[in-house]
Design an enzyme around this catalytic site. Sequence first.
Site, short mmCIF file in Angstrom:
data_model
loop_
_atom_site.label_atom_id
_atom_site.label_comp_id
_atom_site.label_asym_id
_atom_site.label_seq_id
_atom_site.Cartn_x
_atom_site.Cartn_y
_atom_site.Cartn_z
N TYR A 59 57.76 94.99 13.41
CA TYR A 59 56.62 94.54 12.84
C TYR A 59 56.99 93.42 12.02
O TYR A 59 57.62 93.39 10.93
CB TYR A 59 55.69 95.67 11.78
CG TYR A 59 55.59 96.84 12.72
CD1 TYR A 59 55.43 96.93 14.07
CD2 TYR A 59 55.44 98.23 11.86
CE1 TYR A 59 55.00 98.05 14.82
CE2 TYR A 59 55.19 99.14 12.85
CZ TYR A 59 54.94 99.25 14.01
OH TYR A 59 54.61 100.30 14.64
N SER A 157 59.73 108.01 19.60
CA SER A 157 58.41 107.48 19.69
C SER A 157 58.37 106.78 21.03
O SER A 157 59.29 106.20 21.83
CB SER A 157 58.17 106.25 18.86
OG SER A 157 56.84 105.72 19.05
N GLN A 177 56.17 110.29 17.65
CA GLN A 177 55.12 109.40 17.71
C GLN A 177 54.79 108.82 18.80
O GLN A 177 55.67 108.44 19.76
CB GLN A 177 55.35 108.52 16.58
CG GLN A 177 54.07 107.48 16.17
CD GLN A 177 54.24 106.55 15.32
OE1 GLN A 177 54.12 105.37 15.40
NE2 GLN A 177 54.92 106.81 13.89
N TYR A 205 49.48 107.42 16.93
CA TYR A 205 49.29 105.99 16.58
C TYR A 205 47.71 105.43 17.31
O TYR A 205 47.57 106.08 18.33
CB TYR A 205 50.36 105.08 17.05
CG TYR A 205 50.96 104.74 18.48
CD1 TYR A 205 50.26 103.98 19.05
CD2 TYR A 205 52.19 105.33 18.74
CE1 TYR A 205 50.63 103.49 20.58
CE2 TYR A 205 52.66 104.79 20.03
CZ TYR A 205 51.99 104.12 20.88
OH TYR A 205 52.30 103.61 22.25
N PHE A 206 47.58 104.26 16.81
CA PHE A 206 46.09 103.96 17.38
C PHE A 206 45.00 105.02 17.21
O PHE A 206 44.08 105.26 17.92
CB PHE A 206 46.02 103.67 18.71
CG PHE A 206 46.72 102.39 19.23
CD1 PHE A 206 47.12 101.42 18.43
CD2 PHE A 206 47.40 102.39 20.52
CE1 PHE A 206 47.70 100.16 18.88
CE2 PHE A 206 48.00 101.17 21.10
CZ PHE A 206 48.22 100.03 20.02
N LEU A 208 42.70 105.00 15.23
CA LEU A 208 41.18 104.40 15.25
C LEU A 208 40.98 103.63 16.37
O LEU A 208 39.82 102.80 16.69
CB LEU A 208 41.06 103.56 14.02
CG LEU A 208 41.20 104.66 12.57
CD1 LEU A 208 40.92 103.68 11.29
CD2 LEU A 208 39.95 105.51 12.57
N SER A 210 42.40 100.92 17.36
CA SER A 210 42.25 99.55 16.78
C SER A 210 40.87 99.14 16.35
O SER A 210 40.64 97.84 16.01
CB SER A 210 42.67 98.39 17.91
OG SER A 210 43.80 98.77 18.11
N LYS A 216 32.03 100.12 14.18
CA LYS A 216 31.76 98.98 13.55
C LYS A 216 31.51 97.98 14.55
O LYS A 216 31.03 96.86 14.09
CB LYS A 216 32.69 98.47 12.50
CG LYS A 216 34.11 98.07 13.17
CD LYS A 216 35.04 97.57 12.02
CE LYS A 216 36.30 97.31 12.51
NZ LYS A 216 37.18 96.73 11.20
P1 NAP Z 1 44.50 101.92 14.25
O1 NAP Z 1 45.12 102.87 13.31
O2 NAP Z 1 43.96 102.68 15.50
O3 NAP Z 1 43.45 100.67 13.83
C1 NAP Z 1 43.97 100.07 12.69
C2 NAP Z 1 42.76 99.01 12.48
O4 NAP Z 1 41.56 99.67 12.41
C3 NAP Z 1 43.10 98.12 11.20
O5 NAP Z 1 43.96 97.16 11.08
C4 NAP Z 1 41.88 97.49 11.13
O6 NAP Z 1 41.54 96.49 11.82
C5 NAP Z 1 40.71 98.92 11.56
N1 NAP Z 1 40.47 99.45 10.27
C6 NAP Z 1 41.17 100.49 9.77
N2 NAP Z 1 40.45 101.23 9.06
C7 NAP Z 1 39.19 100.76 8.84
C8 NAP Z 1 37.96 101.50 8.24
N3 NAP Z 1 37.81 102.22 7.41
N4 NAP Z 1 36.91 100.62 8.73
C9 NAP Z 1 36.98 99.59 9.49
N5 NAP Z 1 37.95 99.08 10.20
C10 NAP Z 1 39.14 99.87 9.91
O7 NAP Z 1 45.69 101.12 14.91
P2 NAP Z 1 47.29 100.62 14.51
O8 NAP Z 1 47.17 100.10 13.08
O9 NAP Z 1 47.72 99.88 15.57
O10 NAP Z 1 47.98 102.03 14.50
C11 NAP Z 1 48.31 102.73 13.37
C12 NAP Z 1 49.85 102.59 13.11
O11 NAP Z 1 50.55 103.26 14.14
C13 NAP Z 1 50.21 101.20 13.02
O12 NAP Z 1 49.93 100.50 11.74
C14 NAP Z 1 51.80 101.49 13.21
O13 NAP Z 1 52.43 101.86 12.04
C15 NAP Z 1 51.88 102.65 14.27
N6 NAP Z 1 51.96 102.23 15.51
C16 NAP Z 1 53.01 102.54 16.49
C17 NAP Z 1 53.33 102.31 17.63
C18 NAP Z 1 54.52 102.90 18.14
O14 NAP Z 1 54.50 102.21 19.43
N7 NAP Z 1 55.20 103.73 17.64
C19 NAP Z 1 52.47 101.62 18.41
C20 NAP Z 1 51.21 101.12 17.55
C21 NAP Z 1 50.86 101.27 16.22
P3 NAP Z 1 40.29 95.35 11.62
O15 NAP Z 1 40.21 95.02 10.38
O16 NAP Z 1 41.17 94.21 12.46
O17 NAP Z 1 39.34 95.88 12.63
#
Ligand code: NAP
Length: 307
Positions: A59, A157, A177, A205-206, A208, A210, A216
Amino acid sequence: MALQVQIGKTELKVNPIGLGTNAVGGHNLFPILDEQAGRQLVQTGLANGINFLDTAFIYGPKHSEEIIGEVVKENGNRSDVVIATKAAHKMVGNEIVMDNSPAFLKESADEALQRLQTDYIDLFYIHFPDKDTPKYEAVGALQRLKEEGKIRAIGVSNFSIEQLREANIDGYVDVIQGEYNLLNRDAEIELFPYVMEHQISFIPYFPLASGVLTGKYDKNTNLAEKRGKFFQKELFEKNLEKVERIRKIANEKDIDIAHVVLAWYLTRDAIDVVIPGAKRADQVLNNLKTLDVQLTVDEIQEIDQIF
Ligand code: NAP
């Protein structure tokens, strides 16, 4: 202090709403990122009870770890925060390859310790499997880091069930993960039964999708401005219909769809904690409201059936 849960068989105790930080300094993943907003959202999370931060070498690269190191240091509360980070990506010229070799993982942990300005990492993951390293050897290297006190818990992961079995041959794996959300429940088939049997915690992960699972977006959303697989037109439109069906439950409870979704994950036996990502502090505060949500047995089942 908010409710604290133990992560699997580890000694780590955290607020079940953690924070994913791939959008904190992760300019390689989100080119138009507001870095100051990223710093602030971590500060806001820590000031409001979040104590589990999920980052990774890639990241940024490196920059998310650096920002987290700075913010945690400024707050002066290292021992109150549980920091998870990941490694496996190796820069070879302009290319990135996966490396799970013991030497690379050890070197990566040492470098992450410096960026995070700390002398231990609470949870250290192998971010992605490589092709060559036997998985028990890779995890064996993490076990040695644990014995040296450099890490407190071992994660993998993006491992398949076969890779997880091989990685956990000596019972060293604490956390896996992987992608899991209401729109992709594949992990329930083989990974969840295995982790339950072996006291491994599954961190999705993911969660929400994304942002798609916050409700919304609608069919007028300009998908050209959006990055990521959840914004591919056909999948997006199909999923919107399902998301709308959760809105009814959210409205009845006077909460947001995201709160219903995150609360539902925490009802899964394999899951102890979730790490929704955020781009702004208000999203972090909003996701924390999940802690007040109680889903009834009927609601849990209804959501299960919608998806
Ligand atoms: P996510 O949690 O599904 O979505 C996060 C996105 O949703 C935010 O960046 C924001 O984007 C939106 N959001 C969050 N809270 C909100 C709310 N209350 N209301 C409206 N929109 C909201 O996706 P992610 O952040 O990619 O995944 C979570 C975490 O998992 C990552 O941060 C990372 O640490 C980890 N991850 C790990 C891997 C792996 O390979 N191990 C892969 C992916 C992610 P917008 O403002 O653009 O809408």
